[in-house]
Design a protein around this motif. Structure first.
Motif, PDB file in Angstrom:
ATOM      1  N   LYS A 247       0.726  -1.077  -0.014  1.00  0.00           N
ATOM      2  CA  LYS A 247      -0.088   0.099  -0.096  1.00  0.00           C
ATOM      3  C   LYS A 247       0.829   1.406  -0.064  1.00  0.00           C
ATOM      4  CE  LYS A 247      -4.331   1.027   0.108  1.00  0.00           C
ATOM      5  NZ  LYS A 247      -4.265   0.947  -1.530  1.00  0.00           N
ATOM      6  N   GLU A 248       2.118   1.375   0.874  1.00  0.00           N
ATOM      7  CA  GLU A 248       2.800   2.415   0.880  1.00  0.00           C
ATOM      8  C   GLU A 248       3.236   2.554  -0.370  1.00  0.00           C
ATOM      9  OE1 GLU A 248       3.315   4.375   3.438  1.00  0.00           O
ATOM     10  OE2 GLU A 248       2.376   3.146   5.234  1.00  0.00           O
ATOM     11  N   LEU A 249       3.994   1.465  -1.026  1.00  0.00           N
ATOM     12  CA  LEU A 249       4.672   1.749  -2.317  1.00  0.00           C
ATOM     13  C   LEU A 249       3.545   2.309  -3.412  1.00  0.00           C
ATOM     14  CD1 LEU A 249       7.576   1.178  -3.792  1.00  0.00           C
ATOM     15  CD2 LEU A 249       6.049  -0.776  -4.830  1.00  0.00           C
ATOM     16  N   GLU A 250       2.545   1.593  -3.503  1.00  0.00           N
ATOM     17  CA  GLU A 250       1.712   2.253  -4.475  1.00  0.00           C
ATOM     18  C   GLU A 250       1.185   3.516  -4.004  1.00  0.00           C
ATOM     19  OE1 GLU A 250      -1.868  -0.138  -4.640  1.00  0.00           O
ATOM     20  OE2 GLU A 250      -3.043   1.429  -5.876  1.00  0.00           O
ATOM     21  N   ASN A 251       1.037   4.011  -3.048  1.00  0.00           N
ATOM     22  CA  ASN A 251       0.736   5.597  -2.550  1.00  0.00           C
ATOM     23  C   ASN A 251       1.772   6.294  -3.006  1.00  0.00           C
ATOM     24  OD1 ASN A 251      -1.666   5.037  -1.616  1.00  0.00           O
ATOM     25  ND2 ASN A 251      -1.323   4.845   0.483  1.00  0.00           N
ATOM     26  N   HIS A 252       2.819   5.858  -2.638  1.00  0.00           N
ATOM     27  CA  HIS A 252       3.975   6.839  -2.849  1.00  0.00           C
ATOM     28  C   HIS A 252       4.274   7.063  -4.376  1.00  0.00           C
ATOM     29  CE1 HIS A 252       8.069   8.721  -2.838  1.00  0.00           C
ATOM     30  NE2 HIS A 252       8.493   7.714  -3.437  1.00  0.00           N
ATOM     31  N   ILE A 253       4.308   5.823  -5.310  1.00  0.00           N
ATOM     32  CA  ILE A 253       4.602   6.205  -6.598  1.00  0.00           C
ATOM     33  C   ILE A 253       3.489   6.957  -7.410  1.00  0.00           C
ATOM     34  CG2 ILE A 253       4.793   4.986  -8.962  1.00  0.00           C
ATOM     35  CD1 ILE A 253       5.883   2.476  -7.402  1.00  0.00           C
ATOM     36  N   THR A 254       2.209   6.729  -6.519  1.00  0.00           N
ATOM     37  CA  THR A 254       1.286   7.540  -7.301  1.00  0.00           C
ATOM     38  C   THR A 254       1.332   9.045  -6.922  1.00  0.00           C
ATOM     39  OG1 THR A 254      -0.239   5.662  -6.918  1.00  0.00           O
ATOM     40  CG2 THR A 254      -1.290   7.662  -7.543  1.00  0.00           C
ATOM     41  N   GLN A 255       1.642   9.198  -5.857  1.00  0.00           N
ATOM     42  CA  GLN A 255       1.972  10.595  -5.382  1.00  0.00           C
ATOM     43  C   GLN A 255       3.075  11.245  -6.066  1.00  0.00           C
ATOM     44  OE1 GLN A 255       1.749  10.556  -1.225  1.00  0.00           O
ATOM     45  NE2 GLN A 255      -0.374   9.816  -1.185  1.00  0.00           N
ATOM     46  N   ALA A 256       3.900  10.670  -5.971  1.00  0.00           N
ATOM     47  CA  ALA A 256       5.275  11.084  -6.455  1.00  0.00           C
ATOM     48  C   ALA A 256       5.025  11.257  -8.084  1.00  0.00           C
ATOM     49  CB  ALA A 256       6.442  10.343  -6.406  1.00  0.00           C
ATOM     50  N   GLY A 257       4.577  10.312  -8.936  1.00  0.00           N
ATOM     51  CA  GLY A 257       4.358  10.498 -10.111  1.00  0.00           C
ATOM     52  C   GLY A 257       3.577  11.731 -10.394  1.00  0.00           C
ATOM     53  N   LEU A 258       2.264  11.803  -9.782  1.00  0.00           N
ATOM     54  CA  LEU A 258       1.393  12.838 -10.051  1.00  0.00           C
ATOM     55  C   LEU A 258       1.996  14.286  -9.638  1.00  0.00           C
ATOM     56  CD1 LEU A 258      -2.021  11.583  -8.882  1.00  0.00           C
ATOM     57  CD2 LEU A 258      -1.063  11.580 -11.198  1.00  0.00           C
ATOM     58  N   ALA A 259       2.797  14.400  -8.713  1.00  0.00           N
ATOM     59  CA  ALA A 259       3.363  15.591  -8.325  1.00  0.00           C
ATOM     60  C   ALA A 259       4.328  16.056  -9.455  1.00  0.00           C
ATOM     61  CB  ALA A 259       4.210  15.386  -6.926  1.00  0.00           C
ATOM     62  N   ASP A 260       5.084  14.800  -9.967  1.00  0.00           N
ATOM     63  CA  ASP A 260       6.081  15.221 -10.716  1.00  0.00           C
ATOM     64  C   ASP A 260       5.393  15.758 -12.329  1.00  0.00           C
ATOM     65  OD1 ASP A 260       8.558  15.066 -11.619  1.00  0.00           O
ATOM     66  OD2 ASP A 260       8.527  13.085 -12.751  1.00  0.00           O
ATOM     67  N   MET A 261       4.361  15.259 -12.466  1.00  0.00           N
ATOM     68  CA  MET A 261       3.574  15.584 -13.453  1.00  0.00           C
ATOM     69  C   MET A 261       2.976  16.908 -13.554  1.00  0.00           C
ATOM     70  SD  MET A 261       3.537  13.182 -15.998  1.00  0.00           S
ATOM     71  CE  MET A 261       4.968  12.162 -15.917  1.00  0.00           C
ATOM     72  N   GLU A 262       2.456  17.296 -12.330  1.00  0.00           N
ATOM     73  CA  GLU A 262       2.033  18.284 -12.253  1.00  0.00           C
ATOM     74  C   GLU A 262       2.986  19.551 -12.141  1.00  0.00           C
ATOM     75  OE1 GLU A 262      -1.236  19.026  -8.843  1.00  0.00           O
ATOM     76  OE2 GLU A 262      -1.212  17.087  -9.735  1.00  0.00           O
ATOM     77  N   ALA A 263       4.263  19.152 -11.521  1.00  0.00           N
ATOM     78  CA  ALA A 263       5.309  20.356 -11.401  1.00  0.00           C
ATOM     79  C   ALA A 263       5.578  20.542 -12.945  1.00  0.00           C
ATOM     80  CB  ALA A 263       6.502  19.629 -10.702  1.00  0.00           C
ATOM     81  N   ALA A 264       5.702  19.349 -13.743  1.00  0.00           N
ATOM     82  CA  ALA A 264       6.174  20.042 -15.124  1.00  0.00           C
ATOM     83  C   ALA A 264       4.860  20.039 -16.077  1.00  0.00           C
ATOM     84  CB  ALA A 264       7.002  18.554 -15.388  1.00  0.00           C
ATOM     85  N   ALA A 265       4.037  20.253 -15.533  1.00  0.00           N
ATOM     86  CA  ALA A 265       2.566  20.401 -16.486  1.00  0.00           C
ATOM     87  C   ALA A 265       2.628  21.314 -17.597  1.00  0.00           C
ATOM     88  CB  ALA A 265       1.562  20.944 -15.665  1.00  0.00           C
ATOM     89  N   ASP A 266       3.606  22.637 -17.496  1.00  0.00           N
ATOM     90  CA  ASP A 266       3.667  23.358 -18.661  1.00  0.00           C
ATOM     91  C   ASP A 266       4.187  22.806 -19.728  1.00  0.00           C
ATOM     92  OD1 ASP A 266       2.385  25.151 -17.230  1.00  0.00           O
ATOM     93  OD2 ASP A 266       4.192  26.525 -16.553  1.00  0.00           O
ATOM     94  N   ILE A 267       5.503  22.251 -19.474  1.00  0.00           N
ATOM     95  CA  ILE A 267       6.075  21.460 -20.685  1.00  0.00           C
ATOM     96  C   ILE A 267       5.461  20.376 -21.185  1.00  0.00           C
ATOM     97  CG2 ILE A 267       8.526  20.928 -21.443  1.00  0.00           C
ATOM     98  CD1 ILE A 267       9.431  21.512 -18.393  1.00  0.00           C
ATOM     99  N   ILE A 268       5.150  19.595 -20.325  1.00  0.00           N
ATOM    100  CA  ILE A 268       4.543  18.111 -20.902  1.00  0.00           C
ATOM    101  C   ILE A 268       3.309  18.048 -21.374  1.00  0.00           C
ATOM    102  CG2 ILE A 268       5.836  16.632 -19.189  1.00  0.00           C
ATOM    103  CD1 ILE A 268       3.721  16.169 -17.748  1.00  0.00           C
ATOM    104  N   THR A 269       2.367  19.276 -21.064  1.00  0.00           N
ATOM    105  CA  THR A 269       1.102  19.359 -21.959  1.00  0.00           C
ATOM    106  C   THR A 269       1.406  19.664 -23.256  1.00  0.00           C
ATOM    107  OG1 THR A 269       0.789  21.510 -20.886  1.00  0.00           O
ATOM    108  CG2 THR A 269      -0.512  19.532 -19.927  1.00  0.00           C
ATOM    109  N   GLN A 270       2.343  20.327 -23.530  1.00  0.00           N
ATOM    110  CA  GLN A 270       2.759  20.922 -24.965  1.00  0.00           C
ATOM    111  C   GLN A 270       3.513  19.739 -25.725  1.00  0.00           C
ATOM    112  OE1 GLN A 270       0.965  23.727 -25.804  1.00  0.00           O
ATOM    113  NE2 GLN A 270       0.381  23.670 -23.877  1.00  0.00           N
ATOM    114  N   ASP A 271       4.682  19.345 -24.964  1.00  0.00           N
ATOM    115  CA  ASP A 271       5.349  18.455 -25.800  1.00  0.00           C
ATOM    116  C   ASP A 271       5.385  17.213 -25.498  1.00  0.00           C
ATOM    117  OD1 ASP A 271       7.817  17.291 -26.744  1.00  0.00           O
ATOM    118  OD2 ASP A 271       8.905  19.168 -26.203  1.00  0.00           O
TER     119      ASP A 271
END
Lengths: 774, 115
Positions: free
Chosen positions: A312-336
């Motif tokens: 459970k911990e692993l799943e939560n962590h990957i999900t959170q880290a992944g989403l945070a990562d995506m959100e932080a880079a949202a400007d670039i990755i939504t375009q490119d």
């Protein structure tokens, strides 16, 4: 002689036998003659004295007991633990050795004693069957062991056990001692047992039980002490080391085959402080401490409730880290899309590495990782794709879906088309990146959207001959098949390749059949394989193009019959030469752009109004605006082909009086210098559909999903006849998961629809069970 | 009178196009890649026998083609005298049982076949 034998009495013989027996018991030397005599005497007694065997056994018993009593005295004389054990083991091993010798002369006694209990004939068979175990099961041996058990062992077993355990305890505390002592005690427990079904009975009930108890006591005290003084990290190392130590120790001191001791250790060392250990899991995952995680995993794996919280911990962590990562880079990755996919892959690699290093790719952790990846990939917070069907204006909202499949398809396109990216990479690199895409695709729940975009990109590449490597294109189709894309999707792609080849042949024939047409290539494609929307766009072609049409149609009619042709001018394209005062340029353009530009051929320097261009080209309003915009504001050009007035910022602001004229100063600018010659591609992204057919496209995806769901429900019901709602949902997801994830709402709607149309009904007794109606 | 002149002009232009394109015109065609789609010239898109679009292979052919090379092109369309059309494969099986058009019940005779 006979008479003499008849009168032979046990008592007469025993006098001779006894000293030899005693010598044997005491392990004193026995001469060969004496040894032989014993055999002979036993033989005589058993044969000639009717009561001989029984008497013999009783006397033997008495002597054995006597001997044991003496041995006991010798053992108990020792006060000290170690000495006591030593003495006991010495006595025991002596006695046990004799257990193997003493019975031999008395074989005959055994047969005659046995003969009394069972028929002679069967005893023969039994005898031969049991020959192998003869010494083990011999009566004398049993007699010896039982006597030992009763007379010495029962009395001192507690002292023995205690002493042994004290030694083990001392060893745990780091003191060295002769491990043979403990082993000796254990062996006596095992060998003493005469219970044939369960040889370890005595051992287990006494020795092992004591061992477990002392072990538990030891760690019950030590473990919390370690935990509080040294902290969790150190404690885990301690626990791991101790478990290994105890395993080795158990191997030394205990009989193989029983895991009870280790289970007890695990309970005390891991089970009891479980919550404290688990609290450490998240920080470790966050810090990527693979070694410590691995240690933790090895420990917690030993208790049944240890691993699930970690998952459970692993799943939560990957999900959170992944989403945070995506959100932080949202400007670039939504375009490119390239950046997006690379970011995603980097994330995957990172966590796959973590799972590999920390959890040795344990399947349970792989599943947890996959679950988290799915959540990241299908997340809709950063960007979403709305399957706008044009119908949901009436308040019927469509659930947004992740845009991931679209971006994945775009990325594939960049790799498969001739682009700066695909030129930069080697063939192997492209292949591995395409495989990466497939890896991500595995986690995408709306795969049908990917296939739609992929197909659109493929269409563009094939029509513009823009594939970087046609072999790789076809490989990709096969890979899609391999990763489980539904066959009908993949077959459609394969069919496009086939069709384009047919069309190439046709084009070659066409070019041979006429002499003047080296400026035209035709692609006549199978509408079933390529076209989706029925919509075509009207355009008034420049005469240069219009002239070709009847000839192509004539040619086609000769080749085929029963077919009708529809020109897809929004897909056709070409190259034109643009001559200005100072330069000459080759322009790759769409047919629509061509139609617009050719309007100036008659009046090169005129300013033409929007309205007049509309009349000249007959393009629909939206198409004309879009085409003009691509000529007045093409992103890659510093100097545009057409100029216009008044200036507006978006194509929809052109009005009918906006005027356009050809930029006579047009030139290509490279490194700050103007070029007189050159080639520009103004096609951009070839338009496959208009706005209206975009909506049609979305509708068709939604519609297809509905049909697929209905189809799958019927398929399941046909097979099961009767099925509960939850089982149906599971099977349904399983069937459809390679295309899309059906929403609960849609499943419900389709179930209702099927019930309404009498394909199925609800069970009268249970509304959550469905029954198939043929 | 005015129109006459205009027409003469245009004729002139056209002739000159043919002779001396590159000099005269601002934009000249170098290459055109024309795209068209073909489909069977039928009144109804779906084969009434197998319920599959006539542009796609019929059900049987689809099932079989999974084994050998997919997307074979030889599942053609047939038109009857009644102008109804079906997959040729479907119809040839149909007439074995009933020599009438499944849609209009007229006696079936082939008008033409797709090629």
């Amino acid at each position: 002689m006979l008479k003499e034998r008849n009168q032979l009495k046990f008592e007469d013989k025993w006098i001779h036998m006894r000293p030899i027996v005693l010598k044997l018991l005491k392990q004193e030397p026995v001469s060969q003659a004496e040894w032989h005599d014993l055999f002979y005497d036993v033989h005589l007694v058993c044969l000639w004295d009717e009561k001989g065997p029984v008497k013999l056994r009783d006397h033997l018993h008495e002597d054995i007991v006597q001997f044991i009593k003496q041995a006991q005295k010798r053992v108990l004389a020792q006060r000290q633990e170690e000495a006591l054990l030593k003495a006991y083991i010495a006595e025991w091993s002596k006695f046990f050795t004799q257990c193997n010798y003493l019975p031999t002369p008395f074989r005959l006694l055994e047969t005659s004693l046995q003969g009394k209990t069972s028929a002679t004939s069967s005893s023969n068979i039994q005898g031969s069957n049991n020959k192998k175990n003869a010494s083990d099961e011999s009566i004398v041996r049993k007699l010896m062991l039982d006597s030992w058990n009763e007379s010495i062992f029962s009395d001192i077993k507690h002292r023995l056990q205690e002493s042994a355990m004290k030694l083990v305890h001392a060893e745990r505390n780091g003191e060295a001692f002769d491990s043979q002592l403990v082993i000796g005690v254990r062996e006596s427990y095992v060998n003493l047992c005469s219970n044939l079904e369960d040889r370890l009975e005595i051992y287990r009930e006494n020795f092992e039980a004591a061992y477990i108890q002392s072990t538990e006591m030891f760690y019950r005290l030590k473990a919390p002490e370690q935990l509080t003084t040294n902290g969790v990290q150190a404690y885990m190392r301690y626990a791991d080391a101790k478990l290994k130590e105890e395993e080795a120790r158990a191997q030394r001191y205990l009989e193989a085959g029983s895991n009870n001791v280790i289970q007890c250790c695990v309970k005390v060392l891991v089970g009891n402080p479980l919550s404290v250990l688990l609290a450490e899991c998240t920080p470790l995952i966050k810090a990527g401490e693979t070694e410590r995680l691995n240690l933790m995993f090895r420990l917690l794996e030993r208790v049944p409730e240890g691993v699930p919280p970690m998952l459970k911990e692993l799943e939560n962590h990957i999900t959170q880290a992944g989403l945070a990562d995506m959100e932080a880079a949202a400007d670039i990755i939504t375009q490119d899309s390239e950046k997006y996919v690379e970011r995603l892959l980097e994330l995957f690699r990172k966590f796959s590495k973590l799972v590999h290093e920390a959890f040795s790719d344990d399947p349970r952790f792989l599943t947890a990782r996959d679950k988290a990846f799915k959540a990241v990939v299908n997340d809709t917070t950063v960007f979403r794709l709305e399957l706008n069907t044009g119908r949901n204006a009436g308040g019927k909202m469509v659930t947004p879906e992740s845009k991931c499949p679209e971006l994945l398809a775009n990325y594939c396109d960049m790799l498969l088309r001739r682009t700066p990216l695909s030129k930069r990479l080697t063939s192997e690199e492209i292949e591995s990146r395409l495989k990466d895409v497939l890896l991500v695709l595995k986690y995408v729940s709306n795969k049908d959207v990917f296939m739609r975009y992929h197909k659109a990109h493929l269409t563009r590449r094939l029509i513009l001959d823009a594939s970087a490597d046609s072999e790789k294109e076809e490989d990709m189709v096969e890979w899609l098949r391999e990763v489980g894309m539904p066959a009908d999707y993949v077959n459609k792609l394969a069919r496009m390749f086939q069709d384009i080849k047919v069309s190439e042949d046709l084009n070659a024939q066409f070019r041979i059949s006429t002499e003047r047409h080296d400026a035209i290539n035709i692609k006549i494609l199978n509408a079933g394989a390529w076209a989706r929307g029925s919509e075509r766009v009207t355009v008034s072609l420049p005469v240069e193009l219009e002239d070709y049409i009847p000839e192509v149609e004539e040619f086609y009619k000769k080749k085929h019959s029963g077919r009708k042709l529809q020109w897809y001018h929004h897909m056709s394209n070409g190259t034109i030469t643009f001559a200005t005062n100072g330069g000459k340029f080759d322009l790759d353009v769409t047919t629509f752009q061509m139609a617009v530009l050719f309007a100036w051929n008659q009046r090169p320097h005129d300013k033409i109004t929007y309205e007049n261009l509309r009349l000249a080209t007959e393009l629909p309003d939206g198409e004309l605006r879009r085409t003009l915009w691509s000529l007045v504001a093409f992103p890659k050009l510093k100097r545009q082909l057409l100029l216009f007035h008044p200036i507006v910022n978006v194509p929809k602001d052109f009005d009918e009086h906006t005027v356009f004229w050809v930029n006579q100063e047009f030139a290509l600018v490279k490194n700050g210098k103007t070029q007189k010659r050159g080639k520009v591609n103004l096609v951009g992204r070839l338009q496959l559909s208009t706005e209206r057919s975009q909506i049609e496209d979305n509708q068709s995806i939604v519609q297809l999903r509905i049909l697929r769901t209905q189809e799958a429900i019927i398929k399941i019901l046909k097979m099961r006849k009767k099925i509960s709602n939850s089982a149906l949902q599971t099977e349904l997801v399983d069937i459809l998961k390679n295309m899309f994830l059906p929403s609960k709402k849609m499943i419900k709607e389709q179930l209702e629809w099927l019930i309404e149309h009498k394909y199925m009904r609800r069970d009268d007794d249970d509304i959550n069970t469905f029954i198939y109606l043929a | 009178m005015f129109t006459k002149v205009a027409m003469a002009d245009e004729n002139d232009n056209e002739r000159m196009d043919g002779d001396n394109q590159k000099l005269e015109k601002m934009f000249t065609l170098k290459k055109w890649n024309a795209v068209a789609m073909w489909s069977w010239d039928v009144e109804c898109d779906t084969c009434a026998i197998c319920r599959v679009q006539v542009m796609d292979a019929c059900l049987r052919c689809q099932a079989e083609s999974k084994k050998d090379s997919y997307g074979k092109q030889d599942c053609v369309v047939v038109w009857g005298e009644c102008n109804h059309s079906f997959h040729y494969c479907c119809m040839s099986l149909w007439v074995k049982q009933n020599n009438r058009c499944p849609l209009c019940q007229q006696e079936w005779s082939i008008q033409r076949m797709g090629k």
